[in-house]
Motif scaffolding. Structure first.
Motif, PDB file in Angstrom:
ATOM      1  N   ALA A   1     -28.840  83.243  92.171  1.00 36.79           N
ATOM      2  CA  ALA A   1     -27.760  84.157  92.846  1.00 36.79           C
ATOM      3  C   ALA A   1     -26.307  83.428  92.441  1.00 36.79           C
ATOM      4  CB  ALA A   1     -28.104  83.839  94.254  1.00 36.79           C
TER       5      ALA A   1
ATOM      6  N   ASP B   1     -20.112  94.014  88.844  1.00 39.65           N
ATOM      7  CA  ASP B   1     -19.193  93.343  89.922  1.00 39.65           C
ATOM      8  C   ASP B   1     -17.911  92.769  89.578  1.00 39.65           C
ATOM      9  OD1 ASP B   1     -21.205  93.497  92.299  1.00 39.65           O
ATOM     10  OD2 ASP B   1     -22.338  92.921  90.588  1.00 39.65           O
TER      11      ASP B   1
ATOM     12  N   GLY C   1     -20.005  85.309  90.950  1.00 43.15           N
ATOM     13  CA  GLY C   1     -21.109  84.943  91.898  1.00 43.15           C
ATOM     14  C   GLY C   1     -20.695  84.848  93.157  1.00 43.15           C
ATOM     15  N   SER C   2     -19.618  84.359  93.605  1.00 44.18           N
ATOM     16  CA  SER C   2     -19.063  84.276  95.079  1.00 44.18           C
ATOM     17  C   SER C   2     -18.774  85.470  95.556  1.00 44.18           C
ATOM     18  CB  SER C   2     -17.826  83.335  95.137  1.00 44.18           C
ATOM     19  OG  SER C   2     -18.138  82.144  94.744  1.00 44.18           O
ATOM     20  N   SER C   3     -18.171  86.533  94.680  1.00 46.16           N
ATOM     21  CA  SER C   3     -17.945  87.958  94.891  1.00 46.16           C
ATOM     22  C   SER C   3     -19.143  88.673  95.426  1.00 46.16           C
ATOM     23  CB  SER C   3     -17.080  88.494  93.974  1.00 46.16           C
ATOM     24  OG  SER C   3     -17.088  89.786  94.204  1.00 46.16           O
TER      25      SER C   3
ATOM     26  N   ARG D   1     -22.078  87.330  96.284  1.00 47.89           N
ATOM     27  CA  ARG D   1     -22.618  86.709  97.524  1.00 47.89           C
ATOM     28  C   ARG D   1     -21.962  87.487  98.758  1.00 47.89           C
ATOM     29  NH1 ARG D   1     -21.598  80.505  97.835  1.00 47.89           N
ATOM     30  NH2 ARG D   1     -19.172  81.211  98.165  1.00 47.89           N
ATOM     31  N   ALA D   2     -20.549  87.454  98.730  1.00 47.79           N
ATOM     32  CA  ALA D   2     -20.103  88.098  99.845  1.00 47.79           C
ATOM     33  C   ALA D   2     -20.382  89.494 100.062  1.00 47.79           C
ATOM     34  CB  ALA D   2     -18.436  88.344  99.680  1.00 47.79           C
ATOM     35  N   SER D   3     -20.895  90.226  99.148  1.00 49.45           N
ATOM     36  CA  SER D   3     -21.271  91.638  99.257  1.00 49.45           C
ATOM     37  C   SER D   3     -22.745  91.604  99.295  1.00 49.45           C
ATOM     38  CB  SER D   3     -20.748  92.418  97.918  1.00 49.45           C
ATOM     39  OG  SER D   3     -21.616  92.142  96.882  1.00 49.45           O
ATOM     40  N   GLY D   4     -23.357  90.772  99.624  1.00 46.71           N
ATOM     41  CA  GLY D   4     -24.761  90.620 100.142  1.00 46.71           C
ATOM     42  C   GLY D   4     -25.769  90.495  99.147  1.00 46.71           C
ATOM     43  N   GLY D   5     -25.311  90.174  97.926  1.00 47.55           N
ATOM     44  CA  GLY D   5     -26.163  89.445  96.906  1.00 47.55           C
ATOM     45  C   GLY D   5     -26.585  90.721  96.014  1.00 47.55           C
TER      46      GLY D   5
ATOM     47  N   ARG E   1     -31.948  94.965  99.647  1.00 45.19           N
ATOM     48  CA  ARG E   1     -33.214  94.216  99.445  1.00 45.19           C
ATOM     49  C   ARG E   1     -34.136  95.081 100.571  1.00 45.19           C
ATOM     50  NH1 ARG E   1     -32.396  88.846 101.301  1.00 45.19           N
ATOM     51  NH2 ARG E   1     -30.208  89.477 101.834  1.00 45.19           N
TER      52      ARG E   1
END
Lengths: 251, 94
Positions: free
Chosen positions: A47, A77, A86-88, A90-94, A165
């Protein structure tokens, strides 16, 4: 095993492939030089992103004789440093499971098309990539070996499912079509030892071809030598298990 | 593991700075997940971002749980003091 008078060479570069839905994404490919035929591996990054350690893992697998590709699962992305992207995400739910599995399928298709490939293809992933590796083994056919390292959320409560997911991978275990090697740390909090027990019980009950190795004194991500969770003794043994498993299954 | 515990807070008016220049920030992405740099397995991560500016338009902090709780308390305390003194304002200067 490498001998000191062997010739060794490698080519590593960024390539493109057709992933989920025919989308063009980029990927990092490393391969041993020579006519082959070589077995192949798809690495599924974790992730935090398509980052330096996964590029190093890619070259490491190639050094062990595998044509190895690591698709950039966050290609759609945007671009920037791996951390920023990766941070972006993460903010969008992976990452979206369907896209990841489709990208892995595209990577396998590319690997099998290469003239120096043996046709045998394995999958390796850590953290969310471990979960995605197991998921790919349940949703795709034609994978010859899967290495799942500390895949979190293989066991997931209904309230933890999201549109990206939508299923708990453990519920798809009956469809697992490839031999599975699992590597876990007993101090991990996700997957917890109890969740690994559940994961293993399901595999066992369904008569799947699997082997789990579980390490005391290790938590999550203990292969990552650049993080405080690195555990040298356990990681060295874990890598030996990985190479032995892949050698037996892929040649 | 990747906890995927994340929340997004809209920011109606804000600026951030991660290089030489300031830029508009319009979201704060708050997560409890793997940090990139802090030597912990999990941390409270805050990314102040400009959603239209691409992944690099980001001011990032990674905090321990204790530090994050102290920050929340400190923000509340500062806002309370400002309110007591009657100097709270959220209307931009023309």
């Amino acid at each position: 095993m490498y001998q000191t008078n062997d010739y060794e060479g490698m080519l590593a570069e960024t390539v493109t492939l057709q992933g989920h839905g025919g989308d063009t994404i980029n990927a990092y490919l490393a391969r041993p030089l020579g006519p082959g035929p070589f077995p192949a591996m798809v690495l599924i990054h974790h992730a935090p992103g398509w980052d330096e350690i996964y590029r190093e893992f890619t070259r490491r697998f190639a050094a062990h004789g595998y044509i190895t590709i690591t698709p950039n699962l966050f290609f759609r992305d945007g671009h920037g440093t791996p951390e920023d992207v990766g941070s972006s995400v993460r903010a969008s739910g992976g990452a979206d499971d369907a896209l990841v599995v489709g990208d892995v399928e595209g990577a396998i298709r590319l690997l099998r098309s290469l003239p120096y490939a043996s046709g045998k293809v394995g999958v390796f992933g850590t953290c969310s990539g471990g979960r995605h590796g197991f998921l790919a083994g349940c949703q795709l056919t034609g994978i010859d070996a899967i290495v799942e390292c500390w895949g979190g959320n293989v066991v997931a409560a209904p309230e933890d499912l999201t549109p990206k997911r939508p299923v708990a991978p453990i519920d798809l275990t009956a469809s697992l079509s490839a031999p599975l090697l699992g590597i876990f740390g007993n101090d991990d909090r996700s997957p917890t030892p109890e969740q690994v027990d559940q994961h293993e019980a399901e595999l066992k009950q369904l008569g799947k071809d699997y082997a789990f190795h579980r390490y005391d004194g290790a938590g999550h991500g203990f292969f990552y030598y650049d993080r405080p969770n690195y555990r040298a003794t356990q990681a060295i043994d874990g890598w030996k298990k990985v190479w032995a498993f892949l050698s037996a299954r892929l040649g | 593991m990747c906890t995927m515990i994340t929340e997004r807070a809209g920011i109606d008016l804000g600026r951030g700075k991660s290089g030489p220049d300031w830029f508009v920030v319009n979201e704060a992405n708050v997560s409890y997940d793997h940090p990139y740099d802090l030597p912990l397995e999990h941390a409270l991560n805050i990314d102040f971002v400009n959603a239209a500016g691409g992944p690099g338009a980001r001011v990032a902090v990674e905090l321990s749980v204790e530090a994050a709780r102290r920050l929340v308390q400190t923000i509340e305390a500062v806002l309370a003091r400002a309110e007591q003194r009657g100097v709270l304002e959220d209307i931009p200067l023309a």
